[in-house]
Write a protein that holds these residues in place. Structure first.
Motif, short mmCIF file in Angstrom:
data_model
loop_
_atom_site.label_atom_id
_atom_site.label_comp_id
_atom_site.label_asym_id
_atom_site.label_seq_id
_atom_site.Cartn_x
_atom_site.Cartn_y
_atom_site.Cartn_z
N LEU A 1 0.83 -1.21 0.00
CA LEU A 1 0.00 0.00 0.00
C LEU A 1 0.86 1.26 0.00
CD1 LEU A 1 -2.99 -0.74 2.39
CD2 LEU A 1 -3.07 -0.25 -0.06
N GLY A 2 2.02 1.19 0.66
CA GLY A 2 2.92 2.33 0.64
C GLY A 2 3.43 2.63 -0.76
N PHE B 1 0.70 4.20 -2.64
CA PHE B 1 0.58 5.61 -2.26
C PHE B 1 1.64 6.47 -2.96
CE2 PHE B 1 2.13 9.08 0.39
CZ PHE B 1 0.99 9.87 0.44
N THR C 1 -5.58 4.35 1.01
CA THR C 1 -4.27 4.16 1.63
C THR C 1 -4.17 4.94 2.94
OG1 THR C 1 -3.36 5.93 0.23
CG2 THR C 1 -3.06 3.67 -0.52
N TRP C 2 -4.71 6.16 2.95
CA TRP C 2 -4.68 6.95 4.18
C TRP C 2 -5.48 6.26 5.29
CZ3 TRP C 2 -9.01 9.97 6.11
CH2 TRP C 2 -8.70 10.66 7.29
N ARG D 1 4.04 8.45 5.27
CA ARG D 1 3.47 7.23 4.71
C ARG D 1 4.47 6.56 3.78
NH1 ARG D 1 -2.00 9.81 3.37
NH2 ARG D 1 -1.59 10.86 5.34
#
Length: 258
Positions: A24-25, A28, A56-57, A96
């Motif tokens: 997911l990072g 992002f 993602t956040w 993130r």
């Protein structure tokens, strides 16, 4: 400072979620890059770009909340204090991206504690964090500055140039942020630059110091052998020892036990 209390439930959660969070990072990083550098791509509510950023956040927020809740009650503040990047990743987009680097902890070589391994750890982490740090500060500053009249940072090239000269503590002054948000990122970048330059300097000094020590040890061993044969041992000047250490650093690194 007291050691953090064991939290087996949180540790089990972290083992299960590390890889998904890294993925997911990466999502992002790619999404935020498109968001800043491709303003023509649809970004309104319901668009793929908007959904990816929000999802993602939310996942990072949920991860931090769950990890805090799985920490024993008496150690929750200690967890927050000892995991600033993890907590800030739920608030500031820049952090993130740093979560992507979590898997570096699993590289076997970086688990070693020899002098060479510790330096390799510092170099790998320092270099990677510096690149991500400069890249995301440049993106965030460009996003803040580009729409403002009179701004000097209006392209990604401008932003990268400004970020690099600032983090290197050079600061030519040809480009600078004029918005409050951009100046906040600039302060953050300057503080990070001092840390990065200081870490790099300390690592280089440590490396040269170790090589000088190795050269002195070899010279003393050779001199002792010469003395045993009846010859007068010589003493190598410190300046020459340093020069010799630098010249032989590459070869010394390949020797067994170096």
């Amino acid at each position: 400072m007291a050691a953090e209390a064991p939290a087996p439930r949180r540790e089990a959660w972290e083992r299960r979620t590390t890889v998904p969070l890294v993925v997911l990072g990466v999502v992002f990083i790619v999404t935020y890059t498109i968001y800043v550098l491709a303003p023509w791509v649809p970004r309104g509510p319901g668009s793929p770009l908007f959904v990816a950023l929000i999802v993602t956040w939310l996942v990072f927020v949920i991860d931090v909340v769950v990890r805090i809740s799985l920490t024993p009650r008496g150690g929750r503040w200690a967890f927050v204090r000892s995991h600033p990047i993890d907590v800030l990743s739920a608030i500031i987009p820049l952090f993130r991206a740093f979560r992507v680097l979590a898997l570096l902890h699993n590289v076997p070589y970086l688990q070693r504690r020899s002098g060479a391994a510790v330096r390799a750890n510092i170099i790998i982490y320092g270099s990677t964090y510096a690149v991500v740090f400069v890249y995301f500060i440049a993106l965030a500053t460009l996003q803040a500055e580009r729409p403002v009249a009179g701004a000097t940072i209006t392209t990604f090239g401008d932003a990268i140039w400004w970020a690099i000269v600032t983090v290197a503590t050079v600061g030519y002054g040809d480009m600078y942020p004029i918005t409050a948000e951009g100046r906040f990122y600039a302060v953050f970048l300057m503080v990070g630059g001092v840390a990065i330059v200081g870490t790099a300097s300390a690592t280089i000094i440590s490396y040269i110091g170790e090589k000088v020590s190795q050269v002195h040890s070899r010279r003393q061993h050779d001199a002792a052998g010469t003395a045993e044969d009846g010859d007068e041992p010589g003493i190598e000047p410190p300046g020459r020892a340093i020069q010799t250490a630098i010249e032989e650093a590459g070869a010394a690194e390949d020797e067994p036990g170096a």
